[in-house]
Design a protein around this motif. Sequence first.
Motif, mmCIF file in Angstrom:
data_model
loop_
_atom_site.group_PDB
_atom_site.id
_atom_site.type_symbol
_atom_site.label_atom_id
_atom_site.label_comp_id
_atom_site.label_asym_id
_atom_site.label_seq_id
_atom_site.Cartn_x
_atom_site.Cartn_y
_atom_site.Cartn_z
ATOM 1 N N ASN A 264 -14.949 -8.958 16.426
ATOM 2 C CA ASN A 264 -16.050 -8.157 16.967
ATOM 3 C C ASN A 264 -15.622 -7.438 18.246
ATOM 4 O OD1 ASN A 264 -17.964 -8.540 15.019
ATOM 5 N ND2 ASN A 264 -18.979 -10.243 16.035
ATOM 6 N N LEU A 265 -14.814 -8.106 19.068
ATOM 7 C CA LEU A 265 -14.320 -7.448 20.274
ATOM 8 C C LEU A 265 -13.419 -6.271 19.909
ATOM 9 C CD1 LEU A 265 -13.991 -7.208 23.292
ATOM 10 C CD2 LEU A 265 -12.195 -8.945 23.188
ATOM 11 N N LEU A 266 -12.565 -6.466 18.915
ATOM 12 C CA LEU A 266 -11.699 -5.365 18.471
ATOM 13 C C LEU A 266 -12.531 -4.180 17.992
ATOM 14 C CD1 LEU A 266 -8.891 -4.241 17.793
ATOM 15 C CD2 LEU A 266 -9.068 -5.397 15.576
ATOM 16 N N ILE A 267 -13.575 -4.449 17.221
ATOM 17 C CA ILE A 267 -14.452 -3.368 16.731
ATOM 18 C C ILE A 267 -15.109 -2.651 17.911
ATOM 19 C CG2 ILE A 267 -16.528 -2.872 15.380
ATOM 20 C CD1 ILE A 267 -15.766 -5.369 13.692
ATOM 21 N N HIS A 268 -15.556 -3.434 18.893
ATOM 22 C CA HIS A 268 -16.189 -2.837 20.069
ATOM 23 C C HIS A 268 -15.231 -1.894 20.789
ATOM 24 C CE1 HIS A 268 -18.420 -2.489 23.825
ATOM 25 N NE2 HIS A 268 -17.336 -2.914 24.474
ATOM 26 N N LEU A 269 -13.989 -2.310 20.947
ATOM 27 C CA LEU A 269 -13.016 -1.470 21.628
ATOM 28 C C LEU A 269 -12.698 -0.212 20.833
ATOM 29 C CD1 LEU A 269 -10.576 -4.253 22.911
ATOM 30 C CD2 LEU A 269 -12.147 -2.863 24.290
ATOM 31 N N VAL A 270 -12.533 -0.366 19.539
ATOM 32 C CA VAL A 270 -12.213 0.778 18.683
ATOM 33 C C VAL A 270 -13.321 1.820 18.720
ATOM 34 C CG1 VAL A 270 -11.983 1.451 16.263
ATOM 35 C CG2 VAL A 270 -10.591 -0.417 17.172
ATOM 36 N N ARG A 271 -14.542 1.362 18.830
ATOM 37 C CA ARG A 271 -15.669 2.302 18.845
ATOM 38 C C ARG A 271 -15.741 3.106 20.145
ATOM 39 N NH1 ARG A 271 -19.619 2.658 15.556
ATOM 40 N NH2 ARG A 271 -21.166 2.956 17.215
ATOM 41 N N GLN A 272 -14.925 2.734 21.127
ATOM 42 C CA GLN A 272 -14.888 3.529 22.352
ATOM 43 C C GLN A 272 -14.116 4.827 22.159
ATOM 44 O OE1 GLN A 272 -16.815 2.044 24.758
ATOM 45 N NE2 GLN A 272 -17.006 0.563 23.080
ATOM 46 N N SER A 273 -13.336 4.874 21.066
ATOM 47 C CA SER A 273 -12.499 6.053 20.816
ATOM 48 C C SER A 273 -13.268 7.107 20.031
ATOM 49 C CB SER A 273 -11.248 5.641 20.033
ATOM 50 O OG SER A 273 -10.549 6.782 19.568
ATOM 51 N N PRO A 274 -13.024 8.393 20.338
ATOM 52 C CA PRO A 274 -13.631 9.456 19.514
ATOM 53 C C PRO A 274 -12.975 9.555 18.144
ATOM 54 C CG PRO A 274 -12.161 10.393 21.157
ATOM 55 C CD PRO A 274 -12.251 8.928 21.471
ATOM 56 N N ASN A 275 -11.877 8.857 17.951
ATOM 57 C CA ASN A 275 -11.141 8.887 16.678
ATOM 58 C C ASN A 275 -11.251 7.549 15.960
ATOM 59 O OD1 ASN A 275 -10.056 11.548 17.269
ATOM 60 N ND2 ASN A 275 -8.704 10.524 18.748
ATOM 61 N N VAL A 276 -12.481 7.017 15.922
ATOM 62 C CA VAL A 276 -12.683 5.685 15.348
ATOM 63 C C VAL A 276 -12.209 5.617 13.899
ATOM 64 C CG1 VAL A 276 -15.067 6.216 14.688
ATOM 65 C CG2 VAL A 276 -14.355 3.846 15.023
ATOM 66 N N GLY A 277 -12.316 6.735 13.170
ATOM 67 C CA GLY A 277 -11.897 6.757 11.776
ATOM 68 C C GLY A 277 -10.404 6.549 11.592
ATOM 69 N N MET A 278 -9.642 6.688 12.673
ATOM 70 C CA MET A 278 -8.196 6.480 12.594
ATOM 71 C C MET A 278 -7.850 4.988 12.571
ATOM 72 S SD MET A 278 -5.305 8.109 15.138
ATOM 73 C CE MET A 278 -6.145 7.513 16.614
ATOM 74 N N PHE A 279 -8.750 4.154 13.086
ATOM 75 C CA PHE A 279 -8.443 2.729 13.253
ATOM 76 C C PHE A 279 -9.129 1.828 12.231
ATOM 77 C CE2 PHE A 279 -8.451 4.717 17.531
ATOM 78 C CZ PHE A 279 -7.089 4.657 17.773
ATOM 79 N N LEU A 280 -10.336 2.190 11.811
ATOM 80 C CA LEU A 280 -11.098 1.296 10.935
ATOM 81 C C LEU A 280 -10.401 1.004 9.603
ATOM 82 C CD1 LEU A 280 -14.827 2.352 11.491
ATOM 83 C CD2 LEU A 280 -13.560 0.423 12.464
ATOM 84 N N PRO A 281 -9.758 1.987 8.946
ATOM 85 C CA PRO A 281 -9.099 1.656 7.673
ATOM 86 C C PRO A 281 -8.058 0.552 7.809
ATOM 87 C CG PRO A 281 -9.316 4.026 7.889
ATOM 88 C CD PRO A 281 -9.709 3.444 9.200
ATOM 89 N N ARG A 282 -7.291 0.555 8.901
ATOM 90 C CA ARG A 282 -6.271 -0.484 9.082
ATOM 91 C C ARG A 282 -6.930 -1.850 9.316
ATOM 92 N NH1 ARG A 282 -0.816 -0.638 10.395
ATOM 93 N NH2 ARG A 282 -0.816 1.324 9.222
ATOM 94 N N ILE A 283 -8.013 -1.868 10.084
ATOM 95 C CA ILE A 283 -8.724 -3.139 10.309
ATOM 96 C C ILE A 283 -9.256 -3.675 8.991
ATOM 97 C CG2 ILE A 283 -10.704 -4.205 11.443
ATOM 98 C CD1 ILE A 283 -10.369 -2.210 13.715
#
Length: 622
Positions: A264-283
């Motif tokens: 959940n912390l990782l998701i919270h941090l990733v959502r701070q980025s304007p490019n969230v779609g770049m990170f979610l597929p790998r997670i």
Amino acid sequence: MKSFFVAAAALCSFATAAPASPFEMMAPPPAGTQFYSLQAKSSATAVNNQWVSLKTGSTAYTLASAQTAAAKFFTNQYKPTGTYAFHNADDTRQVALQGADGVLLYAVDITNPSTTSIPSGQLMEWATFTIDNNNLGVKDGSTLTNRTFVAVRGSDGGYGLALYDGASNTTQNITPITLSIVKIRMPGPTTTLLIEGTFEELTDELAQYIDNLKKSQNDESSNVQAECAQLLQENKKDDVLKKLVMGSQALNQAPEKEFIAAYNLLIHLVRQSPNVGMFLPRICNHLTAPITSSPANGAGLALSILSTIFNTLSPTNDMRYNVLLTILRVIRSSSNFDTLRPQLKQLDQWLEAWEMEEDDSRKLYLAVSDVAAEAGEDEQAYTYLIRALRTIPSDEASSQEARELSLRALKSALDHPNHYDFQDLTDLDSIQALRNSDPIYFQLLEIFNSDLLEDFNDFKDEHDGWIEQSGLDASALNRKMRLLTLASLAASTGQTRSLPYAQIAKELQIPASDIEMWVIDVIRAGLVEGKLSQLNQTFLIHRSTYRVFGENQWREVASRLDMWRNSLVGVLQVIQSEKARFVQDKEEEAKQVDQKIEGLQRGQGQGPRKGKPRAMIDDDMD
């Protein structure tokens, strides 16, 4: 700085009050659903006006004084009994009554209840609640008349909630209560994560945690914390997130109690980025890998995190589509179709919100079909396979993909023991294309769609051994063909609505002793309704099912409508005749009454006859 593990309970605002079933928040009730709270009413001040609530981390319902702590329920009615299920937040969770005996059945929160989920040595029931004058009751077949809900005093001074049988002795400190049902309105699920700390602080702590996990697995080279610190000094936040996401596969080794908090912390941090779609597929990809720290509950943990990702995205965000596909992969690997079942009604709504192309919709339907097939849910697997075929445009009906899916659907329909209507297949362009690419399969489909057992036997003679080579179940096909033949015979009886035993035996090619067994089977299959007359050796048809509805069937409908119309005309003529006769009789009666009245009036006009007055004769006169 506060550790994110200490603050794990506050990680996300949509965390449920009880241990959440993975993926459950993907099925919030539709907008406008009526919600309720339960309020205790009692002459005892200590429990009067208390609200039924569910503490974080608990499955036992208790009483709380603050209405803000009240659990929020919506209901589904079980029509056969007229009772209700009370769902907490979504339709996978509901209130159950559980106890070691029938004296006190405690109110508990359960997820996807079934007979196999009842704890050993316990009694449990659900969906047995009634609503009477806005009060909660129970209807479960018990003959006890004094049952009542009670508040059960605990050792900590708090109160639990239970159903008391009203007759037995108990050592528990109980107070009788009435549960009043109060209407409320529950807002939709939020899509925010609430975590304390700055981006830099949380990044450093998560990076350190990843390093520790890797080093515990003998990876001494891991240095995510230092690399992230350097990138933060250069203000390269997306590069920091790349490091964290790349290293996040190590989180699959995290202890079970820390797994959800870390992700959940990782998701919270990733959502701070304007490019969230770049990170979610790998997670999401990491979450499809085994959770080595919890082999037994790994799928549930992964689904819980994937549900969080899904719900933190906007309802119209098409990234939800890829998250959902990942969820389906995890469910398939765990054969946990019951987790998916409540969500199926949302698919079309989601696809519409995401504005998906037909290819994407087909991919999703096929994924659902595969999950269902893996879990042995053949009917659901077939349903979504057909939905996938319907997304194939006409100009692609002859493609290799369309051919493979069509053959898969055809084989599934033929082998399914309870599938008798093949119109859903013959209406598809891709199935019609088999006429050219796979003529034998198409010929077999036409036989099962409209022909009889004799035609099927001719097919087997013509293509000897082909059925077995195709992997089809020959015995199942023979049985299905006999049932379909009997259904066609029943539909062809016309106005006689009677089928002689001898004709059944001949057409089904069975001995006379088996006739009644086959008739019973065709009735059980829902193809025909009727009754057997052993005396007359006939099967009397009440209702029959047409396998196809073509020109001949329309002619029969027209014929029956004509008969019905003629019958109505005859009835109308009788009614009109009786009406005219009635009017005539009334007019005759009225005429006779008028004549009688006229005669009486004429008699009264003449008056009584009066004699002329006779002159008085004086007896004394001569």
